[in-house]
Design a protein around this motif. Structure first.
Motif, PDB file in Angstrom:
ATOM      1  N   CYS A 246     -26.112 -29.828 -16.036  1.00  0.00           N
ATOM      2  CA  CYS A 246     -25.825 -29.008 -17.215  1.00  0.00           C
ATOM      3  C   CYS A 246     -26.115 -27.538 -16.933  1.00  0.00           C
ATOM      4  N   ASN A 247     -25.096 -26.704 -17.056  1.00  0.00           N
ATOM      5  CA  ASN A 247     -25.282 -25.260 -16.889  1.00  0.00           C
ATOM      6  C   ASN A 247     -25.228 -24.536 -18.225  1.00  0.00           C
ATOM      7  N   ARG A 248     -25.281 -25.293 -19.308  1.00  0.00           N
ATOM      8  CA  ARG A 248     -25.281 -24.745 -20.673  1.00  0.00           C
ATOM      9  C   ARG A 248     -24.033 -23.905 -20.959  1.00  0.00           C
ATOM     10  N   THR A 249     -22.945 -24.273 -20.290  1.00  0.00           N
ATOM     11  CA  THR A 249     -21.657 -23.622 -20.531  1.00  0.00           C
ATOM     12  C   THR A 249     -20.682 -24.653 -21.080  1.00  0.00           C
ATOM     13  N   LEU A 250     -20.198 -24.402 -22.298  1.00  0.00           N
ATOM     14  CA  LEU A 250     -19.284 -25.307 -22.977  1.00  0.00           C
ATOM     15  C   LEU A 250     -17.849 -24.843 -22.757  1.00  0.00           C
ATOM     16  N   LEU A 251     -16.925 -25.764 -22.946  1.00  0.00           N
ATOM     17  CA  LEU A 251     -15.501 -25.441 -22.834  1.00  0.00           C
ATOM     18  C   LEU A 251     -14.762 -25.925 -24.068  1.00  0.00           C
ATOM     19  N   PHE A 252     -13.935 -25.052 -24.613  1.00  0.00           N
ATOM     20  CA  PHE A 252     -13.016 -25.398 -25.708  1.00  0.00           C
ATOM     21  C   PHE A 252     -11.611 -25.094 -25.226  1.00  0.00           C
TER      22      PHE A 252
ATOM     23  N   ASN B 241     -17.353 -11.643 -25.883  1.00  0.00           N
ATOM     24  CA  ASN B 241     -18.608 -11.106 -26.399  1.00  0.00           C
ATOM     25  C   ASN B 241     -19.768 -11.756 -25.652  1.00  0.00           C
ATOM     26  N   ASP B 242     -20.977 -11.660 -26.181  1.00  0.00           N
ATOM     27  CA  ASP B 242     -22.144 -12.139 -25.453  1.00  0.00           C
ATOM     28  C   ASP B 242     -22.257 -13.661 -25.423  1.00  0.00           C
ATOM     29  N   VAL B 243     -21.412 -14.380 -26.140  1.00  0.00           N
ATOM     30  CA  VAL B 243     -21.396 -15.853 -26.117  1.00  0.00           C
ATOM     31  C   VAL B 243     -20.056 -16.381 -25.628  1.00  0.00           C
ATOM     32  N   PHE B 244     -18.969 -15.854 -26.179  1.00  0.00           N
ATOM     33  CA  PHE B 244     -17.636 -16.408 -25.957  1.00  0.00           C
ATOM     34  C   PHE B 244     -16.861 -15.612 -24.896  1.00  0.00           C
ATOM     35  N   GLU B 245     -16.230 -16.357 -24.002  1.00  0.00           N
ATOM     36  CA  GLU B 245     -15.346 -15.782 -22.997  1.00  0.00           C
ATOM     37  C   GLU B 245     -13.979 -16.434 -23.157  1.00  0.00           C
ATOM     38  N   TYR B 246     -12.938 -15.625 -23.357  1.00  0.00           N
ATOM     39  CA  TYR B 246     -11.629 -16.142 -23.745  1.00  0.00           C
ATOM     40  C   TYR B 246     -10.617 -16.069 -22.591  1.00  0.00           C
ATOM     41  N   TYR B 247      -9.728 -17.090 -22.568  1.00  0.00           N
ATOM     42  CA  TYR B 247      -8.679 -17.166 -21.555  1.00  0.00           C
ATOM     43  C   TYR B 247      -7.359 -17.509 -22.238  1.00  0.00           C
TER      44      TYR B 247
ATOM     45  N   LYS C  66     -14.329 -26.240 -13.582  1.00  0.00           N
ATOM     46  CA  LYS C  66     -15.429 -26.322 -12.616  1.00  0.00           C
ATOM     47  C   LYS C  66     -16.650 -25.546 -13.079  1.00  0.00           C
ATOM     48  N   SER C  67     -16.441 -24.498 -13.868  1.00  0.00           N
ATOM     49  CA  SER C  67     -17.545 -23.623 -14.272  1.00  0.00           C
ATOM     50  C   SER C  67     -18.259 -24.099 -15.540  1.00  0.00           C
ATOM     51  N   CYS C  68     -17.760 -25.171 -16.154  1.00  0.00           N
ATOM     52  CA  CYS C  68     -18.343 -25.679 -17.394  1.00  0.00           C
ATOM     53  C   CYS C  68     -18.877 -27.097 -17.196  1.00  0.00           C
ATOM     54  N   SER C  69     -19.746 -27.527 -18.095  1.00  0.00           N
ATOM     55  CA  SER C  69     -20.320 -28.864 -17.950  1.00  0.00           C
ATOM     56  C   SER C  69     -20.060 -29.781 -19.137  1.00  0.00           C
ATOM     57  N   ILE C  70     -19.675 -29.219 -20.290  1.00  0.00           N
ATOM     58  CA  ILE C  70     -19.428 -30.029 -21.483  1.00  0.00           C
ATOM     59  C   ILE C  70     -18.166 -29.539 -22.174  1.00  0.00           C
ATOM     60  N   ILE C  71     -17.232 -30.442 -22.452  1.00  0.00           N
ATOM     61  CA  ILE C  71     -16.061 -30.116 -23.263  1.00  0.00           C
ATOM     62  C   ILE C  71     -16.410 -30.378 -24.721  1.00  0.00           C
ATOM     63  N   VAL C  72     -16.073 -29.439 -25.591  1.00  0.00           N
ATOM     64  CA  VAL C  72     -16.340 -29.589 -27.022  1.00  0.00           C
ATOM     65  C   VAL C  72     -15.010 -29.664 -27.759  1.00  0.00           C
ATOM     66  N   ILE C  73     -14.837 -30.713 -28.559  1.00  0.00           N
ATOM     67  CA  ILE C  73     -13.592 -30.920 -29.311  1.00  0.00           C
ATOM     68  C   ILE C  73     -13.954 -31.089 -30.787  1.00  0.00           C
ATOM     69  N   PRO C  74     -13.966 -29.995 -31.543  1.00  0.00           N
ATOM     70  CA  PRO C  74     -14.409 -30.062 -32.949  1.00  0.00           C
ATOM     71  C   PRO C  74     -13.288 -30.301 -33.952  1.00  0.00           C
TER      72      PRO C  74
ATOM     73  N   VAL D 103     -19.861 -20.181 -24.127  1.00  0.00           N
ATOM     74  CA  VAL D 103     -18.676 -20.965 -24.482  1.00  0.00           C
ATOM     75  C   VAL D 103     -17.444 -20.297 -23.880  1.00  0.00           C
ATOM     76  N   LYS D 104     -16.731 -21.040 -23.034  1.00  0.00           N
ATOM     77  CA  LYS D 104     -15.460 -20.566 -22.502  1.00  0.00           C
ATOM     78  C   LYS D 104     -14.341 -21.169 -23.338  1.00  0.00           C
ATOM     79  N   VAL D 105     -13.404 -20.329 -23.754  1.00  0.00           N
ATOM     80  CA  VAL D 105     -12.351 -20.722 -24.688  1.00  0.00           C
ATOM     81  C   VAL D 105     -10.989 -20.472 -24.061  1.00  0.00           C
ATOM     82  N   VAL D 106     -10.199 -21.528 -23.932  1.00  0.00           N
ATOM     83  CA  VAL D 106      -8.814 -21.400 -23.474  1.00  0.00           C
ATOM     84  C   VAL D 106      -7.931 -21.628 -24.688  1.00  0.00           C
TER      85      VAL D 106
END
Length: 216
Positions: free
Chosen positions: A54-60, A98-104, A117-125, A87-90
């Motif tokens: 766990c690298n504490r980086t989420l993916l949406f 911003n200081d939490v979210f990185e957008y693609y 590869k850079s994230c450890s948990i996928i979040v599907i809300p 949180v990385k967001v595609v």
């Protein structure tokens, strides 16, 4: 229109459904022996992806709309800050980092793999997903899966150790489940990551296609 739809359904010889949840609905209109449940499949299984810690980086991954619920994650920004979560967001629109979210936006497949590869948990809300190919692709990259109770792929994977399900729209449930995943020891997280990849191979399209061809 519902009346005509029901009349048409009764004439169909076979219906292929994604989940048992759909089967439960349709069996009120058509005999159960004409209903076949076959999950969705993916063609991309990533090779040479090491089990994750766990690298504490989420993916949406998803559109920025009311159903996908990116706003749900945005509303937890303070919680993410306090717990050193990124949180990385595609998504389909350009947004400012911003200081939490990185957008693609507009990634190629190889670029998307690097994000995985850079994230450890996928979040599907999401409010609702009839299946979730995003979950499958994330599993093939070794991510653990944190999803809302309205994601129907849960029919297949809800009892797996790499999956955690929170009540849809419930922030406290989401936070508890996320903390539980992030608090796993590295060895345990890696074990679950490896299992996530293994389970994803059952959904490779060539396996799913065989089941579809049997119906025809």
């Amino acid at each position: 229109s519902d009346l005509f739809s029901v009349r048409y359904i009764k004439k169909v010889s076979k219906i292929i459904l994604l989940t048992t949840t759909e089967k439960f609905f349709f069996k009120d209109f058509i005999s159960e022996d004409r209903l076949t449940v076959i999950p969705g499949g993916i063609t991309t299984i990533y090779d040479k992806v090491e089990p994750k810690i766990c690298n504490r980086t989420l993916l949406f991954i998803g559109r920025h709309d009311d159903n996908k619920r990116l706003d749900f994650l945005h509303s937890n920004k303070e919680f993410f800050l306090n717990n050193n979560v990124k949180v990385k967001v595609v998504t389909n629109v350009a947004l400012n980092d911003n200081d939490v979210f990185e957008y693609y936006k507009g990634l190629t497949q190889s670029e998307l793999l690097e994000v995985y590869k850079s994230c450890s948990i996928i979040v599907i809300p999401s409010r609702y997903e009839s299946f979730s190919l995003v979950a499958l692709e994330a599993m093939s990259a070794g991510l653990l899966v944190l999803m809302s109770s309205n994601i129907m792929i849960k029919d297949y994977i809800q009892n797996e150790s790499f999956v955690s399900i929170f009540e849809y729209g419930d922030h406290d449930s989401f936070k508890r489940r996320l903390i539980g995943m992030m608090d796993l020891e590295d060895v345990e997280f890696a074990t679950r990551s490896k299992l996530s990849r293994t389970v994803s191979t059952k959904f490779q399209w060539h396996n799913i296609a065989k089941e579809v061809f049997k119906v025809y």
